[in-house]
Write a protein that holds these residues in place. Structure first.
Motif, PDB file in Angstrom:
ATOM      1  N   ASP A  33      50.346  63.848  43.593  1.00  0.00           N
ATOM      2  CA  ASP A  33      50.970  62.983  42.588  1.00  0.00           C
ATOM      3  C   ASP A  33      50.317  61.600  42.559  1.00  0.00           C
ATOM      4  O   ASP A  33      50.009  61.060  41.495  1.00  0.00           O
ATOM      5  CB  ASP A  33      52.471  62.848  42.884  1.00  0.00           C
ATOM      6  N   LEU A  34      50.109  61.020  43.754  1.00  0.00           N
ATOM      7  CA  LEU A  34      49.499  59.690  43.820  1.00  0.00           C
ATOM      8  C   LEU A  34      48.051  59.713  43.343  1.00  0.00           C
ATOM      9  O   LEU A  34      47.595  58.792  42.642  1.00  0.00           O
ATOM     10  CB  LEU A  34      49.569  59.158  45.252  1.00  0.00           C
ATOM     11  N   ALA A  35      47.316  60.763  43.714  1.00  0.00           N
ATOM     12  CA  ALA A  35      45.908  60.858  43.300  1.00  0.00           C
ATOM     13  C   ALA A  35      45.807  61.019  41.792  1.00  0.00           C
ATOM     14  O   ALA A  35      44.923  60.421  41.152  1.00  0.00           O
ATOM     15  CB  ALA A  35      45.235  62.025  44.008  1.00  0.00           C
ATOM     16  N   ALA A  36      46.701  61.820  41.192  1.00  0.00           N
ATOM     17  CA  ALA A  36      46.690  62.002  39.735  1.00  0.00           C
ATOM     18  C   ALA A  36      47.048  60.693  39.027  1.00  0.00           C
ATOM     19  O   ALA A  36      46.440  60.331  38.013  1.00  0.00           O
ATOM     20  CB  ALA A  36      47.664  63.104  39.337  1.00  0.00           C
ATOM     21  N   GLN A  37      48.037  59.971  39.565  1.00  0.00           N
ATOM     22  CA  GLN A  37      48.417  58.694  38.971  1.00  0.00           C
ATOM     23  C   GLN A  37      47.281  57.684  39.083  1.00  0.00           C
ATOM     24  O   GLN A  37      47.002  56.927  38.143  1.00  0.00           O
ATOM     25  CB  GLN A  37      49.668  58.160  39.668  1.00  0.00           C
ATOM     26  N   GLY A  38      46.595  57.676  40.233  1.00  0.00           N
ATOM     27  CA  GLY A  38      45.463  56.778  40.413  1.00  0.00           C
ATOM     28  C   GLY A  38      44.330  57.098  39.459  1.00  0.00           C
ATOM     29  O   GLY A  38      43.708  56.196  38.887  1.00  0.00           O
ATOM     30  N   ALA A  39      44.052  58.388  39.257  1.00  0.00           N
ATOM     31  CA  ALA A  39      42.990  58.785  38.325  1.00  0.00           C
ATOM     32  C   ALA A  39      43.329  58.368  36.901  1.00  0.00           C
ATOM     33  O   ALA A  39      42.456  57.910  36.142  1.00  0.00           O
ATOM     34  CB  ALA A  39      42.793  60.299  38.400  1.00  0.00           C
ATOM     35  N   GLU A  40      44.610  58.493  36.525  1.00  0.00           N
ATOM     36  CA  GLU A  40      45.022  58.101  35.177  1.00  0.00           C
ATOM     37  C   GLU A  40      44.882  56.593  34.975  1.00  0.00           C
ATOM     38  O   GLU A  40      44.379  56.133  33.938  1.00  0.00           O
ATOM     39  CB  GLU A  40      46.470  58.526  34.936  1.00  0.00           C
ATOM     40  N   ARG A  41      45.302  55.829  35.973  1.00  0.00           N
ATOM     41  CA  ARG A  41      45.188  54.367  35.858  1.00  0.00           C
ATOM     42  C   ARG A  41      43.733  53.917  35.839  1.00  0.00           C
ATOM     43  O   ARG A  41      43.381  52.961  35.156  1.00  0.00           O
ATOM     44  CB  ARG A  41      45.954  53.706  37.011  1.00  0.00           C
ATOM     45  N   LEU A  42      42.885  54.603  36.594  1.00  0.00           N
ATOM     46  CA  LEU A  42      41.463  54.266  36.595  1.00  0.00           C
ATOM     47  C   LEU A  42      40.864  54.522  35.219  1.00  0.00           C
ATOM     48  O   LEU A  42      40.066  53.716  34.714  1.00  0.00           O
ATOM     49  CB  LEU A  42      40.731  55.088  37.658  1.00  0.00           C
ATOM     50  N   ALA A  43      41.241  55.651  34.595  1.00  0.00           N
ATOM     51  CA  ALA A  43      40.731  55.963  33.255  1.00  0.00           C
ATOM     52  C   ALA A  43      41.185  54.935  32.227  1.00  0.00           C
ATOM     53  O   ALA A  43      40.480  54.677  31.254  1.00  0.00           O
ATOM     54  CB  ALA A  43      41.197  57.364  32.845  1.00  0.00           C
ATOM     55  N   GLU A  44      42.340  54.328  32.467  1.00  0.00           N
ATOM     56  CA  GLU A  44      42.868  53.308  31.551  1.00  0.00           C
ATOM     57  C   GLU A  44      42.310  51.913  31.842  1.00  0.00           C
ATOM     58  O   GLU A  44      42.618  50.961  31.119  1.00  0.00           O
ATOM     59  CB  GLU A  44      44.393  53.277  31.640  1.00  0.00           C
ATOM     60  N   GLY A  45      41.513  51.801  32.904  1.00  0.00           N
ATOM     61  CA  GLY A  45      40.902  50.511  33.236  1.00  0.00           C
ATOM     62  C   GLY A  45      41.711  49.647  34.168  1.00  0.00           C
ATOM     63  O   GLY A  45      41.338  48.494  34.427  1.00  0.00           O
ATOM     64  N   HIS A  46      42.807  50.174  34.732  1.00  0.00           N
ATOM     65  CA  HIS A  46      43.635  49.398  35.659  1.00  0.00           C
ATOM     66  C   HIS A  46      43.133  49.637  37.089  1.00  0.00           C
ATOM     67  O   HIS A  46      43.708  50.418  37.857  1.00  0.00           O
ATOM     68  CB  HIS A  46      45.103  49.796  35.523  1.00  0.00           C
ATOM     69  N   ARG A  47      42.045  48.955  37.435  1.00  0.00           N
ATOM     70  CA  ARG A  47      41.367  49.257  38.695  1.00  0.00           C
ATOM     71  C   ARG A  47      42.214  48.935  39.925  1.00  0.00           C
ATOM     72  O   ARG A  47      42.236  49.695  40.885  1.00  0.00           O
ATOM     73  CB  ARG A  47      40.044  48.492  38.763  1.00  0.00           C
ATOM     74  N   ALA A  48      42.862  47.780  39.931  1.00  0.00           N
ATOM     75  CA  ALA A  48      43.631  47.373  41.111  1.00  0.00           C
ATOM     76  C   ALA A  48      44.758  48.360  41.386  1.00  0.00           C
ATOM     77  O   ALA A  48      44.963  48.788  42.526  1.00  0.00           O
ATOM     78  CB  ALA A  48      44.170  45.963  40.931  1.00  0.00           C
ATOM     79  N   ALA A  68      44.938  51.448  40.341  1.00  0.00           N
ATOM     80  CA  ALA A  68      44.337  52.728  40.709  1.00  0.00           C
ATOM     81  C   ALA A  68      43.910  52.736  42.166  1.00  0.00           C
ATOM     82  O   ALA A  68      44.146  53.713  42.893  1.00  0.00           O
ATOM     83  CB  ALA A  68      43.141  53.015  39.804  1.00  0.00           C
ATOM     84  N   ALA A  69      43.291  51.643  42.603  1.00  0.00           N
ATOM     85  CA  ALA A  69      42.855  51.569  43.999  1.00  0.00           C
ATOM     86  C   ALA A  69      44.037  51.658  44.947  1.00  0.00           C
ATOM     87  O   ALA A  69      43.969  52.332  45.991  1.00  0.00           O
ATOM     88  CB  ALA A  69      42.080  50.274  44.235  1.00  0.00           C
ATOM     89  N   ASN A  70      45.155  51.009  44.615  1.00  0.00           N
ATOM     90  CA  ASN A  70      46.348  51.066  45.470  1.00  0.00           C
ATOM     91  C   ASN A  70      46.913  52.482  45.546  1.00  0.00           C
ATOM     92  O   ASN A  70      47.274  52.968  46.620  1.00  0.00           O
ATOM     93  CB  ASN A  70      47.417  50.110  44.939  1.00  0.00           C
ATOM     94  N   ASP A  71      46.999  53.153  44.379  1.00  0.00           N
ATOM     95  CA  ASP A  71      47.531  54.520  44.358  1.00  0.00           C
ATOM     96  C   ASP A  71      46.651  55.461  45.179  1.00  0.00           C
ATOM     97  O   ASP A  71      47.154  56.277  45.968  1.00  0.00           O
ATOM     98  CB  ASP A  71      47.613  55.032  42.917  1.00  0.00           C
ATOM     99  N   LEU A  72      45.348  55.362  44.993  1.00  0.00           N
ATOM    100  CA  LEU A  72      44.434  56.263  45.684  1.00  0.00           C
ATOM    101  C   LEU A  72      44.386  55.968  47.180  1.00  0.00           C
ATOM    102  O   LEU A  72      44.259  56.882  47.996  1.00  0.00           O
ATOM    103  CB  LEU A  72      43.046  56.160  45.056  1.00  0.00           C
ATOM    104  N   GLU A  73      44.492  54.691  47.540  1.00  0.00           N
ATOM    105  CA  GLU A  73      44.548  54.334  48.956  1.00  0.00           C
ATOM    106  C   GLU A  73      45.812  54.911  49.594  1.00  0.00           C
ATOM    107  O   GLU A  73      45.776  55.437  50.706  1.00  0.00           O
ATOM    108  CB  GLU A  73      44.518  52.816  49.118  1.00  0.00           C
ATOM    109  N   SER A  74      46.933  54.823  48.888  1.00  0.00           N
ATOM    110  CA  SER A  74      48.191  55.396  49.398  1.00  0.00           C
ATOM    111  C   SER A  74      48.075  56.909  49.529  1.00  0.00           C
ATOM    112  O   SER A  74      48.569  57.501  50.495  1.00  0.00           O
ATOM    113  CB  SER A  74      49.351  55.037  48.461  1.00  0.00           C
TER     114      SER A  74
END
Length: 601
Positions: A105-120, A122-128
């Motif tokens: 769930d967190l990895a999918a949310q991070g990938a979606e935010r990264l695609a939208e340009g929300h890097r910070a 996305a990085a937090n979600d993927l780190e979690s």
């Protein structure tokens, strides 16, 4: 009601209310893992058999599976049920936590935010997501189950890592990523994305030579093991290293302006352009950044830092690079001004103050007096932390009017001279480039393939240029402008001392002019004494070894040498037991000194 937690991203474990539930043996952990990975679907009896024993199940397979399921039931809460149905078993976990599902769930949310340009974000979600991994997944299950499920789990982990690094590189995080990326490259040697990200992280952290080595290792690994060339990601990373030292990617624009965004914009106003082909200088850049962003609370006034070195060593390029990278630390802005004009003549304080005020985004009234300009400048530089860069500062420059008086300000002084305003702890001495760095700079501008094709000639060019970045940039640009020239042709032209200074010119870029400005700043006594260097060679010399004209006493010769050392035109290389000094003058300085000495007065 107790809280149950299932973990498969590491050894398969069950935790109840913060305490681990003991699961005896790999067969029971394999049954649990198989049921969890089925995600509520039926796991047929025959599939459980193959996951437990592969192609060689025991004669008592049915009884043993029943036993393992029965023992597992006894160790789980009543809210969690293992139901036998359709010749198999289903696990119903209710609202229990499963680390794999949370990771997905967190990895999918991070990938979606990264695609939208929300890097910070996305990085937090993927780190979690990645923090849920406790080591290799399914570490205590049977080999058949591991063979079936580990490949896709490993792919999910690697993909989350790639996306995390993509987000962090986009945020300008570089140096911190290098150890982890190095480890992942060793773990996944044929995964190009990790290698490309390592190349970028090294390059953007100022370690360009290492970035080129990392790319070469990647290229060789792909060719040797797969017989293929680098893919798009790795090729693009390599292009960035060759073409320029790309600044860190900015964070996405916030909804409301923040100080860091204002600083990044203000830093562009009066700073010279960031050098496109900035290579090497990793240690000096790191040291300067540390000085610029270090703790300023202990100082009574503005922090003053001196960046010094001979003509053409790239002092301004280094200062500009550091200023761009440290802009976030100066909420009040960054302002740059040279204390001299294009001909090397000193500028009045009013002209310098107007440029500094413009850099701090302050309005300037042409009618303001020098005193009013100074007051406005001090007021503007005391509101928030600012960085003031003063270039071409001389030993006798009066800095009173152009120096802030607030402790939150930082002043970076660029000078060829030794300045007494700071101690050695706040001084960076920039030397000419070494042979390796010089070749990398030449290759970046003139073309890597040409340089690698004739390294002997490339080394000669670097040596003829005395390792000065200013001279090497001219040479690289000349090679780029003459694509049919072999490097040895340029080396041959530079080999003639009589024409070397003339060869090191291209358009408005005249190395002779830079060197001349340094000589013009010398006192009259030093300028009149240049003829004593006519017989000086590349080796070290002393004051007593110079051929002194009849009108110059030895004591005056020593004073002249002190002046030249102060101006970075001569280098003091050794001191003997009696206090006598040995000196060295670089080839280009020696050629210009001889030309000036022989020129008609």
């Amino acid at each position: 009601m107790s809280e149950l937690e299932f973990r498969v991203l590491g050894p398969v474990e069950v935790w109840r209310d913060g305490r681990r539930v003991m699961l005896p043996g790999s067969k029971i952990t394999t049954v649990l893992a198989a049921l969890l990975l089925a995600r509520g679907k039926v796991v047929p009896h025959v599939e459980l058999s193959s996951l437990l024993w592969g192609w060689d199940p025991p004669a008592t397979v049915d009884a043993q599976i029943y036993t393992y399921v029965s023992r597992l039931r006894k160790r789980l809460d009543f809210e969690v049920k293992i139901v036998r149905e359709h010749a198999g078993y289903t696990l119903h976990i209710g609202n229990s936590f499963v680390d794999l599902f949370a990771f997905e769930d967190l990895a999918a949310q991070g990938a979606e935010r990264l695609a939208e340009g929300h890097r910070a974000a996305a990085a937090n979600d993927l780190e979690s997501a990645l923090s849920l991994w406790r080591g290799p997944a399914l570490a205590n299950v049977t080999e058949p189950l591991a063979r079936r499920h580990l490949p896709w789990l490993d792919e999910a982990y690697a993909l989350a890592c790639e996306r995390k690094f993509e987000a962090e590189l986009g945020l300008g995080i570089n140096l911190e990523l290098i150890p982890e990326l190095t480890e992942l490259v060793a773990r996944y040697p044929l995964r190009e994305q990790f290698r490309a990200q390592l190349v970028l992280a090294l390059h953007r952290a100022g370690r360009r030579s290492e970035a080129l080595v990392a790319y070469d290792q990647a290229r060789r690994a792909l060719a040797d093991q797969l017989g293929v060339s680098p893919g798009e990601a790795l090729a693009q990373a390599y292009d960035e290293v060759l073409v320029s030292d790309t600044p860190e990617a900015p964070a996405p624009a916030p909804a409301r302006p923040e100080p860091s965004a204002v600083v990044a914009e203000a830093a562009q106003v009066t700073l010279p352009p960031d050098e496109a082909y900035f290579v090497g200088r990793a240690n000096e850049l790191a040291a300067l950044e540390k000085m610029l962003t270090g703790d300023r609370t202990a100082t009574n006034g503005p922090r003053q830092i001196v960046l010094t070195g001979a003509v053409g060593t790239g002092k301004t390029a280094l200062a500009v690079r550091a200023a761009h990278r440290c802009a976030h630390a100066f909420a009040g802005g960054t302002a740059y001004a040279s204390l001299t004009d294009a001909n090397g003549a000193s500028l009045p304080a009013s002209a310098v103050l107007k440029r500094l005020l413009y850099g701090l985004r302050e309005r300037v009234d042409p009618a303001w007096s020098d005193e009013e300009l100074a007051l406005r400048f001090r007021a503007a530089s005391a509101r928030r932390p600012v960085l003031i860069i003063l270039d071409d500062v001389r030993a006798d420059s009066d800095l009173t009017a152009v120096t802030p008086n607030h402790a939150s300000a930082t002043v970076l002084l660029i000078s060829r001279s030794h300045l007494v305003v700071t101690g050695w702890r706040d001084t960076i001495f920039l030397k000419p480039m070494g042979l390796a760095e010089g070749i990398v700079l030449l290759a970046a501008i003139g073309g890597e393939e040409r340089i690698l094709a004739d390294l002997v000639a490339a080394r000669a060019v670097v040596e003829f240029c005395d390792g000065l970045p200013a001279a090497l940039r001219v040479c690289g640009t000349r090679l780029a402008a003459h694509p049919l020239w072999p490097v040895r042709r340029l080396a041959h032209r530079l080999a003639d001392p009589a024409r070397r200074l003339d060869e090191l010119s291209l358009g408005d870029e005249l190395l002779r002019g830079r060197l001349l400005s340094a000589f013009r700043s010398l006192p009259d006594t030093a300028r009149r004494s240049l003829s004593m260097f006519e017989d000086v060679g590349p080796d070290a010399f002393t004051a007593t070894s110079l051929r002194l004209p009849g009108s110059i006493p030895e004591a005056e010769a020593e004073q002249v040498l002190d002046m030249l050392v102060e101006a970075r035109l001569v280098e003091e290389v050794a001191v003997d037991d009696l206090g006598g000094s040995q000196f060295r003058m670089t080839g280009l300085m020696r050629l210009l000194a001889i030309d000036l000495a022989r020129a008609p007065s």
